[in-house]
Design an enzyme around this catalytic site. Structure first.
Site, short mmCIF file in Angstrom:
data_model
loop_
_atom_site.label_atom_id
_atom_site.label_comp_id
_atom_site.label_asym_id
_atom_site.label_seq_id
_atom_site.Cartn_x
_atom_site.Cartn_y
_atom_site.Cartn_z
N GLY A 109 -7.36 5.29 5.22
CA GLY A 109 -7.00 6.22 4.16
C GLY A 109 -7.24 7.66 4.60
N ARG A 131 -10.97 3.31 11.75
CA ARG A 131 -12.18 3.27 10.92
C ARG A 131 -12.77 1.89 11.10
NH1 ARG A 131 -10.88 3.04 5.31
NH2 ARG A 131 -11.66 0.93 5.41
N ASP A 153 -15.45 -0.91 9.93
CA ASP A 153 -16.22 -1.28 8.73
C ASP A 153 -17.21 -2.41 9.02
OD1 ASP A 153 -14.37 0.46 7.65
OD2 ASP A 153 -13.34 -1.04 6.42
N TYR A 198 -9.18 1.74 -6.05
CA TYR A 198 -8.18 2.72 -6.51
C TYR A 198 -8.10 3.01 -7.99
CZ TYR A 198 -6.65 1.62 -1.81
OH TYR A 198 -6.62 1.40 -0.47
N SER A 251 -6.21 -3.27 1.42
CA SER A 251 -6.53 -2.79 0.07
C SER A 251 -7.11 -3.89 -0.81
CB SER A 251 -5.30 -2.18 -0.61
OG SER A 251 -5.03 -0.92 -0.05
N GLU A 305 0.83 -1.21 0.00
CA GLU A 305 0.00 0.00 0.00
C GLU A 305 0.87 1.27 0.00
OE1 GLU A 305 -3.87 -0.65 2.42
OE2 GLU A 305 -2.45 -2.11 3.19
N GLU A 310 -14.14 -5.33 9.67
CA GLU A 310 -12.78 -5.13 10.16
C GLU A 310 -12.60 -3.74 10.74
OE1 GLU A 310 -9.67 -4.74 7.32
OE2 GLU A 310 -10.91 -3.70 5.86
N1 LIG Z 1 -17.50 -11.92 4.57
C1 LIG Z 1 -17.73 -11.06 3.56
N2 LIG Z 1 -18.97 -10.97 3.00
C2 LIG Z 1 -19.20 -10.11 1.98
N3 LIG Z 1 -18.27 -9.31 1.43
C3 LIG Z 1 -17.02 -9.36 1.92
C4 LIG Z 1 -16.69 -10.23 3.02
N4 LIG Z 1 -15.40 -10.05 3.31
C5 LIG Z 1 -14.93 -9.14 2.44
N5 LIG Z 1 -15.88 -8.72 1.60
C6 LIG Z 1 -15.70 -7.74 0.50
O1 LIG Z 1 -14.31 -7.63 0.23
C7 LIG Z 1 -13.83 -6.31 0.56
C8 LIG Z 1 -12.44 -6.36 1.16
O2 LIG Z 1 -12.42 -7.18 2.31
P1 LIG Z 1 -11.70 -6.72 3.65
O3 LIG Z 1 -11.82 -7.86 4.62
O4 LIG Z 1 -12.27 -5.43 4.07
O5 LIG Z 1 -10.19 -6.61 3.19
P2 LIG Z 1 -9.13 -5.41 3.28
O6 LIG Z 1 -8.54 -5.51 4.65
O7 LIG Z 1 -8.15 -5.72 2.20
O8 LIG Z 1 -9.88 -4.11 3.08
C9 LIG Z 1 -14.90 -5.75 1.49
O9 LIG Z 1 -14.90 -4.34 1.47
C10 LIG Z 1 -16.16 -6.36 0.88
O10 LIG Z 1 -16.54 -5.70 -0.32
MG LIG Z 2 -11.57 -3.45 4.09
#
Ligand SMILES: Nc1ncnc2c1ncn2[C@@H]1O[C@H](COP(=O)(O)OP(=O)(O)O)[C@@H](O)[C@H]1O
Ligand SMILES: [Mg+2]
Length: 360
Positions: free
Chosen positions: A328, A308, A310, A268, A195, A17, A322
């Site tokens: 960002g 943040r 989520d 991005y 990311s 990143e 998470e």
């Molecule tokens: N269990 C889940 N159910 C539905 N969508 C998911 C799930 N896990 C991840 N996603 C999708 O994938 C994206 C990235 O996952 P995330 O765990 O937030 O990874 P990162 O830490 O890389 O941001 C999320 O913003 C969402 O769009």
């Molecule tokens: Mg995420």
């Protein structure tokens, strides 16, 4: 006139990143109150060299293209003797002191920036720094451990299984057997990345091994989560001053169109793929629930300064996806945006974060 507080802004770094961090630093340096603070920009190359870096903050925005910090002969070094001094070495290696630093703002995302390692280094150096400490940073970076703590705190989070590279090499059948128990679709992710790199949405069991292999190229531990259906809602949290409680922003929403999920491109490179809205249209009751859960999650990981948080808003309520301990910080990023909508401007936010760091 009182002396300005000297803030070393760290950005770039060894993680994938790198360029996002440069853009975030542009946001922070563009918003910082120059009447109060003197900024000392400290770039970190992809190899980990600390180097001086001078460019107007607006040139670092993502719309100017992805930037990479390069080593050009000069380097910087933080003293570890407790003097908080920063040294500049010229290309012959001759050092001169740039004086003491009051506080560091590590605007670094991902590995070696958001995972407790740079925080540990700053602890050793005895320099106050913005944001989360070693433990919260490390735990939040690791999706297995953070989700374990969320579950222990009673915060709903999607069901998951973990597999390691060793398990896949030594006993792939039983490792995959466990994963096949999860209801499809699943999301296969490197346990410690960001990311959306290395993440695959898997709809058919036959595609699982390939997705696990892809995630393993980023980390030797992979987490596989049950996919949930819901809106992607997030909010920003700022520690309170003194004994005051945390401040939680209004909700923001990410709406992804034309892609399966909020992947790297949607984040991005494909500017039409995701729309960030703030404030999100949710009911007052949902807003209240979200803010309570965000505070609970912040405390569950022992967060400090900022985060943040989520969520997925499903038909059964909020599930936590998470926590990002250094989200960002570009001018269009959700974290500053959510606080702006909550009455704290970007410059006020940066001041607050630095003053919180100096207070702790
Ligand atoms: N269990 C889940 N159910 C539905 N969508 C998911 C799930 N896990 C991840 N996603 C999708 O994938 C994206 C990235 O996952 P995330 O765990 O937030 O990874 P990162 O830490 O890389 O941001 C999320 O913003 C969402 O769009
Ligand atoms: Mg995420």
């Amino acid at each position: 006139m009182t002396k300005k507080i000297r803030v070393a802004v760290l950005f770039g770094g060894k993680s994938n990143e790198h360029s996002i961090s440069v853009a975030s630093a542009g946001g922070v340096m563009g918003a910082i109150d120059s009447a109060k603070f003197e900024v000392i920009p400290v770039g970190i190359t992809k190899l980990g060299q600390f180097v001086p870096f001078n460019a107007p903050p607006e040139k670092l925005s993502l719309s100017e293209g992805l930037k990479t910090i390069q080593f050009q002969g000069e380097s910087l070094r933080f003293s570890l003797d407790g003097s908080k001094e920063l040294f500049l070495a010229d290309s012959s290696g001759k050092e001169s002191s740039l004086g003491a630093i009051d506080v560091v703002f590590p605007v670094l995302h991902g590995q070696f920036g958001e995972d407790g390692t740079i925080q540990g280094f700053l602890e050793l150096a005895g320099i106050p720094y913005v944001g989360n400490g070693v433990l919260a940073s490390a735990v939040a970076m690791d999706k297995q451990f953070s989700k374990t703590l969320f579950a222990a705190a009673g915060i709903p989070t999607p069901e998951f299984e973990v597999v390691t590279a060793n398990q896949i090499v030594n006993d792939p059948e039983s490792a995959l057997e466990r994963l096949h128990q999860l209801k499809l679709p699943v999301f296969v992710k490197p346990a410690r990345a960001g990311s959306s790199v290395g993440i695959t949405k898997v709809k058919e069991a036959a595609d699982l091994p390939k997705a696990v292999a892809a995630a393993l190229t980023h980390d030797n531990k992979v987490i596989v989560e049950v996919g949930v259906e819901g809106r992607e809602i997030e909010c920003a949290v700022l520690s309170g001053r003194g004994d005051e409680p945390e401040r939680v922003s209004v909700a923001g929403e990410i709406v992804v169109t034309g892609r399966e999920f909020y992947d790297f491109e949607a984040k991005y490179t494909d500017s039409d793929a995701a729309k960030l809205t703030c404030p999100a249209e949710i009911s007052d009751q949902e807003l209240k629930q979200m803010q309570q859960l965000a505070k609970k999650a912040f405390r569950a990981l022992g967060c400090q300064g900022l985060a943040r948080v989520d969520f997925f808003l499903t038909k059964d309520g909020f599930m936590l996806n998470e926590i990002n301990t250094m989200p960002g910080f570009t001018s269009i990023s959700m974290f500053p945006r959510c606080f702006k909508e909550s009455g704290i401007s970007f410059p006020e936010l940066v001041t607050e974060l630095i003053e919180l760091a100096l207070e702790s």
